[in-house]
Design a protein around this motif. Structure first.
Motif, PDB file in Angstrom:
ATOM      1  N   ASP A  86       3.162  -2.610  19.693  1.00 48.93           N
ATOM      2  CA  ASP A  86       4.568  -3.191  19.866  1.00 48.93           C
ATOM      3  C   ASP A  86       5.378  -2.117  19.387  1.00 48.93           C
ATOM      4  O   ASP A  86       5.696  -1.944  18.056  1.00 48.93           O
ATOM      5  N   PRO A  87       6.142  -1.176  20.406  1.00 52.31           N
ATOM      6  CA  PRO A  87       6.949  -0.161  19.868  1.00 52.31           C
ATOM      7  C   PRO A  87       8.183  -0.647  19.342  1.00 52.31           C
ATOM      8  O   PRO A  87       8.934  -0.071  18.610  1.00 52.31           O
ATOM      9  N   ASP A  88       8.543  -2.008  19.425  1.00 48.49           N
ATOM     10  CA  ASP A  88       9.696  -2.679  18.610  1.00 48.49           C
ATOM     11  C   ASP A  88       9.452  -3.396  17.301  1.00 48.49           C
ATOM     12  O   ASP A  88      10.396  -3.872  16.785  1.00 48.49           O
ATOM     13  N   THR A  89       8.331  -2.852  16.717  1.00 49.15           N
ATOM     14  CA  THR A  89       8.123  -3.391  15.481  1.00 49.15           C
ATOM     15  C   THR A  89       9.108  -2.614  14.222  1.00 49.15           C
ATOM     16  O   THR A  89       9.573  -1.627  14.457  1.00 49.15           O
ATOM     17  N   GLN A  90       9.609  -3.871  13.665  1.00 44.48           N
ATOM     18  CA  GLN A  90      10.546  -3.558  12.567  1.00 44.48           C
ATOM     19  C   GLN A  90      10.135  -2.620  11.493  1.00 44.48           C
ATOM     20  O   GLN A  90       8.888  -2.676  11.205  1.00 44.48           O
ATOM     21  N   HIS A  98      -0.521   9.318  20.934  1.00 47.53           N
ATOM     22  CA  HIS A  98       0.517   8.341  20.312  1.00 47.53           C
ATOM     23  C   HIS A  98       1.260   8.582  19.167  1.00 47.53           C
ATOM     24  O   HIS A  98       1.904   8.154  18.655  1.00 47.53           O
ATOM     25  N   GLY A  99       0.928  10.013  18.846  1.00 43.13           N
ATOM     26  CA  GLY A  99       1.580  10.707  17.545  1.00 43.13           C
ATOM     27  C   GLY A  99       0.949  10.329  16.311  1.00 43.13           C
ATOM     28  O   GLY A  99       1.323  10.549  15.241  1.00 43.13           O
ATOM     29  N   LEU A 100      -0.371  10.022  16.110  1.00 41.55           N
ATOM     30  CA  LEU A 100      -1.377  10.131  15.379  1.00 41.55           C
ATOM     31  C   LEU A 100      -1.820  11.347  15.109  1.00 41.55           C
ATOM     32  O   LEU A 100      -1.587  12.327  15.898  1.00 41.55           O
ATOM     33  N   PRO A 101      -2.188  11.506  13.600  1.00 41.99           N
ATOM     34  CA  PRO A 101      -2.453  12.931  13.453  1.00 41.99           C
ATOM     35  C   PRO A 101      -3.642  13.787  13.977  1.00 41.99           C
ATOM     36  O   PRO A 101      -4.545  12.834  14.618  1.00 41.99           O
ATOM     37  N   LEU A 127       0.770  -1.185  -0.080  1.00 39.83           N
ATOM     38  CA  LEU A 127       0.039   0.064  -0.082  1.00 39.83           C
ATOM     39  C   LEU A 127       0.824   1.190  -0.090  1.00 39.83           C
ATOM     40  O   LEU A 127       0.574   2.161  -0.664  1.00 39.83           O
ATOM     41  N   ALA A 128       2.040   1.325   0.968  1.00 40.24           N
ATOM     42  CA  ALA A 128       2.752   2.295   0.971  1.00 40.24           C
ATOM     43  C   ALA A 128       3.438   2.787  -0.440  1.00 40.24           C
ATOM     44  O   ALA A 128       4.221   3.969  -0.297  1.00 40.24           O
ATOM     45  N   LYS A 129       3.456   1.850  -1.496  1.00 42.10           N
ATOM     46  CA  LYS A 129       4.315   2.301  -2.703  1.00 42.10           C
ATOM     47  C   LYS A 129       3.457   3.462  -3.470  1.00 42.10           C
ATOM     48  O   LYS A 129       4.135   4.044  -3.980  1.00 42.10           O
ATOM     49  N   ASP A 130       2.306   3.407  -2.952  1.00 44.97           N
ATOM     50  CA  ASP A 130       1.285   4.373  -3.993  1.00 44.97           C
ATOM     51  C   ASP A 130       0.603   5.378  -3.133  1.00 44.97           C
ATOM     52  O   ASP A 130      -0.140   6.260  -3.537  1.00 44.97           O
ATOM     53  N   HIS A 131       0.608   5.115  -1.562  1.00 48.37           N
ATOM     54  CA  HIS A 131      -0.365   5.919  -0.904  1.00 48.37           C
ATOM     55  C   HIS A 131       0.494   6.469   0.318  1.00 48.37           C
ATOM     56  O   HIS A 131       1.523   5.915   0.560  1.00 48.37           O
ATOM     57  N   ASP A 132      -0.141   7.190   1.139  1.00 46.78           N
ATOM     58  CA  ASP A 132       0.525   7.762   2.108  1.00 46.78           C
ATOM     59  C   ASP A 132      -0.076   6.816   3.321  1.00 46.78           C
ATOM     60  O   ASP A 132      -1.098   6.913   3.838  1.00 46.78           O
ATOM     61  N   VAL A 133       0.591   6.058   3.977  1.00 50.61           N
ATOM     62  CA  VAL A 133       0.329   4.875   4.832  1.00 50.61           C
ATOM     63  C   VAL A 133       1.094   5.147   6.321  1.00 50.61           C
ATOM     64  O   VAL A 133       2.176   5.369   6.359  1.00 50.61           O
ATOM     65  N   THR A 134       0.193   4.978   7.231  1.00 50.56           N
ATOM     66  CA  THR A 134       0.563   4.950   8.623  1.00 50.56           C
ATOM     67  C   THR A 134       0.239   3.649   9.293  1.00 50.56           C
ATOM     68  O   THR A 134      -0.864   3.162   9.362  1.00 50.56           O
ATOM     69  N   LEU A 135       1.142   3.084   9.866  1.00 53.83           N
ATOM     70  CA  LEU A 135       0.763   1.730  10.829  1.00 53.83           C
ATOM     71  C   LEU A 135       0.818   1.958  12.271  1.00 53.83           C
ATOM     72  O   LEU A 135       1.933   2.584  12.869  1.00 53.83           O
ATOM     73  N   PHE A 136      -0.350   1.543  12.715  1.00 54.37           N
ATOM     74  CA  PHE A 136      -0.460   1.984  14.336  1.00 54.37           C
ATOM     75  C   PHE A 136      -0.564   0.441  14.953  1.00 54.37           C
ATOM     76  O   PHE A 136      -1.496  -0.448  14.539  1.00 54.37           O
ATOM     77  N   THR A 137       0.514   0.363  15.737  1.00 51.91           N
ATOM     78  CA  THR A 137       0.442  -1.153  16.450  1.00 51.91           C
ATOM     79  C   THR A 137       0.625  -1.028  17.841  1.00 51.91           C
ATOM     80  O   THR A 137       0.706   0.102  18.590  1.00 51.91           O
ATOM     81  N   MET A 194       5.629   4.708  11.159  1.00 54.11           N
ATOM     82  CA  MET A 194       5.351   3.859  12.328  1.00 54.11           C
ATOM     83  C   MET A 194       4.968   4.606  13.394  1.00 54.11           C
ATOM     84  O   MET A 194       5.555   5.454  13.924  1.00 54.11           O
ATOM     85  N   VAL A 195       3.900   4.087  14.194  1.00 56.87           N
ATOM     86  CA  VAL A 195       3.064   4.730  15.500  1.00 56.87           C
ATOM     87  C   VAL A 195       2.762   3.533  16.325  1.00 56.87           C
ATOM     88  O   VAL A 195       2.243   2.878  15.747  1.00 56.87           O
ATOM     89  N   SER A 196       2.961   3.759  17.510  1.00 61.90           N
ATOM     90  CA  SER A 196       2.776   2.563  18.608  1.00 61.90           C
ATOM     91  C   SER A 196       2.117   3.216  19.771  1.00 61.90           C
ATOM     92  O   SER A 196       2.501   4.246  20.040  1.00 61.90           O
TER      93      SER A 196
END
Length: 498
Positions: free
Chosen positions: A45-49, A83-86, A33-43, A56-58
């Motif tokens: 797990d702060p240690d997500t690679q 959490h750092g989300l908009p 998805l991130a190749k063509d869109h602005d993507v935020t991942l909310f998890t 990345m937002v946790s």
């Protein structure tokens, strides 16, 4: 196909290698998805690679003793800026993606509390009814209670979603069934998990042992490892030289797994390897196998099968899986290529290992042709990449009507739109049902619910009530006429360890 760049929030309590099938799936779809869109991942797990291309937002770390899915749902009720989300006032998201009961509730909560302009796409990764029935077959009361509880969660989230997304054909039909009884009926979309096409595995004439690979947890009865071990023992006892490698044991209980496997398969017929997060190790396992088998008793889709097929390695999959329905759909895969990969499910579960022994023997007997089939399957799967899956997902989600249609008189209306991901990410409208060509005719309950003897609300019918027809068994492959299973020496048909 859309050229617009959308703002997408993907919600997944854990994501990436090492957490199981859904986290791996989520990393693949997020990066695509991130190749063509602005993507935020909310998890949670702060240690997500890092996931390439995604922000990345946790949440804070999950407290000891708490479940990640419950924690991320709770954190979704808190101002997302913590959490750092908009800032919600900026209307920052067009689409929010959630995964089953694990992060679907959190995705719906985020939309309803903070980002009301966004659409919600809810993935179904497992059948809550059938999974419980198979996994807890030894405890029917627990299976029924878990099925009812998990089904309720799925239905509640689907009632809040704009589109339900089934991972493969089997789960799309299940998602449509589960979502049809709510106050609102969302659109549906069938997504085909992406296949990474690797360098083709080329081999000369086969000689020596026939090497099989199973990738799955050895301590999970659902994965059918015991049946694979019994099949290998059965074949070796009758002069068919077969070796099974199992990748997926818990490193802390590896010795216990080895001893348990030896009691079933005998010495020298198998190798047990510990679970690994190393992608190169997993690739080497596939490359060194003559065939990869997926003997699970139930599998929503089965990424292992398509991963192996991407290398051009022959595969065998259980009939009750999304991978089997995909491979058996003649509109996608030529029958002579896909059908021999499907192992029929016997009426008597005690004879599962016999079905697998027969299928393995047929594959070995017809190996040159099956290798050629695997090459052709690899070519066909080039039309189903993660980029294709992401493209069709976004198009289906953004075309969904913003507010799902309400039912009238307590009865669900016909679904507004049902789409299927075709080759190369083409979005195909399926006329209100996403069942593939080879699926059984739709009824009041899905094939999985019928098999589980569960009604639509997740309740068993009275004893003696009709359970509906069994799914049609696939036709035997071309080697069926040449390979016949020897009869058990005892004449009972039971294998070792029974």
């Amino acid at each position: 196909m859309t050229d617009k760049r959308y703002r997408i929030l993907v919600v997944s309590n854990i994501s990436g290698m090492g957490g199981g099938g859904i986290p791996v799936f989520n990393q693949h779809i997020t990066e695509a998805l991130a190749k063509d869109h602005d993507v935020t991942l909310f998890t949670a797990d702060p240690d997500t690679q890092p996931h390439q291309g995604a922000r990345m937002v946790s949440t804070p770390p999950v407290p000891e003793g708490a479940e990640g899915r419950a924690w991320i749902q709770f954190q979704s009720t808190i101002d997302p800026r913590a959490h750092g989300l908009p800032d919600p006032q900026e209307r920052p998201f067009d689409l929010i993606v959630g995964h089953s009961r694990f992060s679907g509730p959190a995705a719906a909560e985020l939309r309803e509390r903070w980002y009301p302009d966004a659409k919600v796409a809810h993935f179904l990764h497992t059948s809550p009814e059938r999974l419980a029935e198979v996994k807890y077959a030894h405890d029917p009361a627990h299976a029924q209670a878990k099925a009812a509880r998990d089904s309720r969660i799925e239905r509640e989230v689907m009632d809040r979603a704009d589109v339900v997304v089934g991972v493969g054909p089997l789960l799309t039909v299940e998602a449509e069934r589960l979502s049809s009884t709510g106050q609102h009926v969302p659109d549906s979309h069938q997504l085909i998990p992406g296949v990474k096409i690797e360098e083709l595995v080329e081999r000369g004439p086969h000689a020596g042992r026939f090497n099989l690979l199973v990738m799955g947890r050895t301590d999970d009865s659902l994965k059918g490892v015991d049946d694979a071990l019994r099949a290998v023992k059965f074949l070796n006892d009758r002069g068919v030289d077969v070796h099974l490698t199992v990748r997926g044991a818990d490193p802390e209980t590896l010795d216990k797994s080895l001893k348990a496997a030896e009691r079933i398969a005998g010495k020298g017929n198998f190798t047990i390897k510990p679970f690994t997060k190393d992608d190169n190790e997993l690739k080497n396992d596939i490359i060194n196998a003559d065939a990869v088998i997926m003997p699970s008793k139930h599998e929503g889709f089965g990424l292992v099968a398509t991963e192996a097929a991407g290398h051009g390695v022959p595969v065998l999959v259980n009939q009750e899986s999304g991978a089997a329905q995909f491979l058996g759909d003649k509109g996608r895969i030529a029958p002579e290529i896909g059908q021999p990969c499907i192992v029929p499910e016997p009426k008597n579960p005690d004879r599962r290992f016999m079905s697998w022994a027969k299928a393995i023997g047929e594959l070995k007997a017809d190996l040159p042709q099956r290798r050629e089939n695997a090459k052709q399957l690899r070519e066909a799967l080039k039309a189903y990449s993660w980029d294709h899956a992401a493209e069709a997902l976004v198009e289906a989600s953004m075309q969904a009507t913003s507010r799902p249609r309400q039912t009238e008189g307590g009865h669900a209306q016909e679904r507004r739109s049902a789409t299927v991901q075709g080759p190369h990410g083409q979005l195909v409208r399926s006329g209100g049902t996403s069942q593939p060509e080879n699926a059984a005719a739709p009824g009041p309950r899905s094939a999985m619910a019928r098999a589980a003897r569960l009604t639509s609300p997740g309740v068993r019918p009275p004893d003696g009530q009709s359970q509906g027809p069994r799914p049609a068994e696939p036709r035997p492959g071309p080697a069926a006429q040449r390979f016949q299973l020897p009869q058990s020496r005892s004449g009972t048909g039971r294998g070792p360890g029974r």
